[in-house]
Each structure stands twice: as C-alpha cells, then as structure tokens.
Design an enzyme around this catalytic site. Structure first.
Site, short mmCIF file in Angstrom:
data_model
loop_
_atom_site.label_atom_id
_atom_site.label_comp_id
_atom_site.label_asym_id
_atom_site.label_seq_id
_atom_site.Cartn_x
_atom_site.Cartn_y
_atom_site.Cartn_z
CG ASP A 90 -2.07 0.97 1.08
OD1 ASP A 90 -3.22 0.49 0.93
OD2 ASP A 90 -1.84 2.20 1.09
CB ILE A 91 0.73 4.29 -2.10
CG1 ILE A 91 1.81 5.20 -2.67
CG2 ILE A 91 -0.52 5.05 -1.75
CD1 ILE A 91 1.45 5.81 -4.01
CG HIS B 250 -6.81 -3.09 2.94
ND1 HIS B 250 -6.10 -1.92 2.76
CD2 HIS B 250 -8.02 -2.86 2.37
CE1 HIS B 250 -6.85 -1.02 2.13
NE2 HIS B 250 -8.02 -1.56 1.89
CG HIS C 101 -8.65 -3.12 -2.56
ND1 HIS C 101 -9.59 -2.48 -3.34
CD2 HIS C 101 -8.55 -2.38 -1.42
CE1 HIS C 101 -10.02 -1.41 -2.71
NE2 HIS C 101 -9.41 -1.32 -1.54
CD GLU D 18 -8.97 5.91 -0.12
OE1 GLU D 18 -8.00 5.75 -0.90
OE2 GLU D 18 -8.84 6.25 1.07
P1 5GP Z 1 -9.86 1.24 0.19
O1 5GP Z 1 -10.25 2.40 1.03
O2 5GP Z 1 -10.42 1.32 -1.20
O3 5GP Z 1 -10.15 -0.08 0.85
O4 5GP Z 1 -8.29 1.26 0.09
C1 5GP Z 1 -7.57 1.74 -0.99
C2 5GP Z 1 -6.11 1.66 -0.62
O5 5GP Z 1 -5.35 1.83 -1.78
C3 5GP Z 1 -5.64 2.71 0.38
O6 5GP Z 1 -5.07 2.06 1.53
C4 5GP Z 1 -4.62 3.53 -0.40
O7 5GP Z 1 -3.52 3.94 0.39
C5 5GP Z 1 -4.19 2.56 -1.49
N1 5GP Z 1 -3.78 3.21 -2.73
C6 5GP Z 1 -4.46 4.18 -3.41
N2 5GP Z 1 -3.79 4.51 -4.54
C7 5GP Z 1 -2.69 3.71 -4.58
C8 5GP Z 1 -1.61 3.59 -5.50
O8 5GP Z 1 -1.53 4.27 -6.53
N3 5GP Z 1 -0.65 2.67 -5.21
C9 5GP Z 1 -0.70 1.90 -4.09
N4 5GP Z 1 0.31 1.04 -3.90
N5 5GP Z 1 -1.70 1.99 -3.20
C10 5GP Z 1 -2.68 2.89 -3.43
#
Ligand code: 5GP
Length: 121
Positions: A33-34, A106, A104, A99
């Site tokens: 994760d970034i 985690h 995905h 987001e």
């Molecule tokens: P969500 O809220 O959708 O479950 O999590 C999305 C995750 O994707 C977040 O933890 C965010 O930091 C990660 N993320 C968003 N854009 C990128 C990216 O361009 N590269 C990587 N490696 N992670 C990303």
C-alpha cells in the site's frame, strides 16, 4: 456498480502505473500500500474486473475465487505474518470508505493491531 477500467488498480494490473509488487500468479496480484497503516500493509487484487466482494463472489469463476483466496493466504505467510498474526480487510461501498473500485484485500500486520473497528457501534 459497473466496473470502471480507469480505476487505479486496473492501471497497476496493466502495468501502466508503477507499484511495489509483492506477488503475482494467474489469479492474484499483490503490492505494498502506498500509504501503509501498519508495518506490513499489502493489497491483494484478483486478476479480473470485479468491484467488490459482491460481484466477485457472484460472477467470478470458481477457479479464480479459489486461486485468489489461496494467494491471500500464501502472501500473508510469505510476509512472515503467521506467527504473530495479521488482519484481513475488504472495504465495500460507501459505508466502508472503499476508495478504489477494484476488489482488494488489505493484509495488515507487523504490530498489535488494536480493536477491530473504530467509531463504535
Ligand atoms: P480502500 O479504502 O479502497 O479499501 O483502500 C484503498 C487503498 O489503496 C488505500 O489504503 C490507499 O492507500 C491505497 N492506494 C491508493 N492509490 C494507490 C496507488 O496508486 N498505489 C498503491 N500502492 N496503493 C494505493
């Protein structure tokens, strides 16, 4: 929700955006994760066009579902998280603050992770 091929994880899967890759097989792709929320914070995505657990569990072929689930287990193990433990989390939709509209998982680990949810009931 219809799958949007312009989402950031679709671009990562196509190699159009760089990532810190952790694992890849025929069913899954994983990267760090970034914006890590724990010492280990790995994202695992299926190789297919699925927004969340709802369409994945309904529409994905059995082989992909099995391969994806197995990959998550393998990745957590390879990251050395089994002994001390880890947490799996999949956000789906607005209430969960999803987001990125590509399914995905985690994987969080590397420290005690605290209570399961913040914000109360
Ligand atoms: P969500 O809220 O959708 O479950 O999590 C999305 C995750 O994707 C977040 O933890 C965010 O930091 C990660 N993320 C968003 N854009 C990128 C990216 O361009 N590269 C990587 N490696 N992670 C990303």
């Amino acid at each position: 929700m219809a799958y949007n091929r312009d989402n950031i994880f679709a671009k990562i899967l196509r190699g159009e955006i760089l990532c810190d890759k952790v694992y890849e097989d025929n069913f899954a792709f994983a990267f760090n994760d970034i914006n890590p929320q724990a010492p280990s914070h790995i994202l695992v995505i299926p190789k297919g066009e699925y927004v969340s657990w709802a369409d994945f569990s309904e529409d994905a072929p059995d082989e992909l579902i099995a391969g994806f689930v197995r990959a998550v287990g393998k990745i957590a193990k390879a990251a050395g998280l089994e002994d001390d433990g880890y947490r799996l989390l999949a956000n789906a939709g607005a209430h969960a603050h999803q987001e990125v509209p590509h399914l995905h998982i985690h994987i969080f680990g590397g420290r005690p992770l605290g209570p399961m949810l913040s914000g109360g009931a």
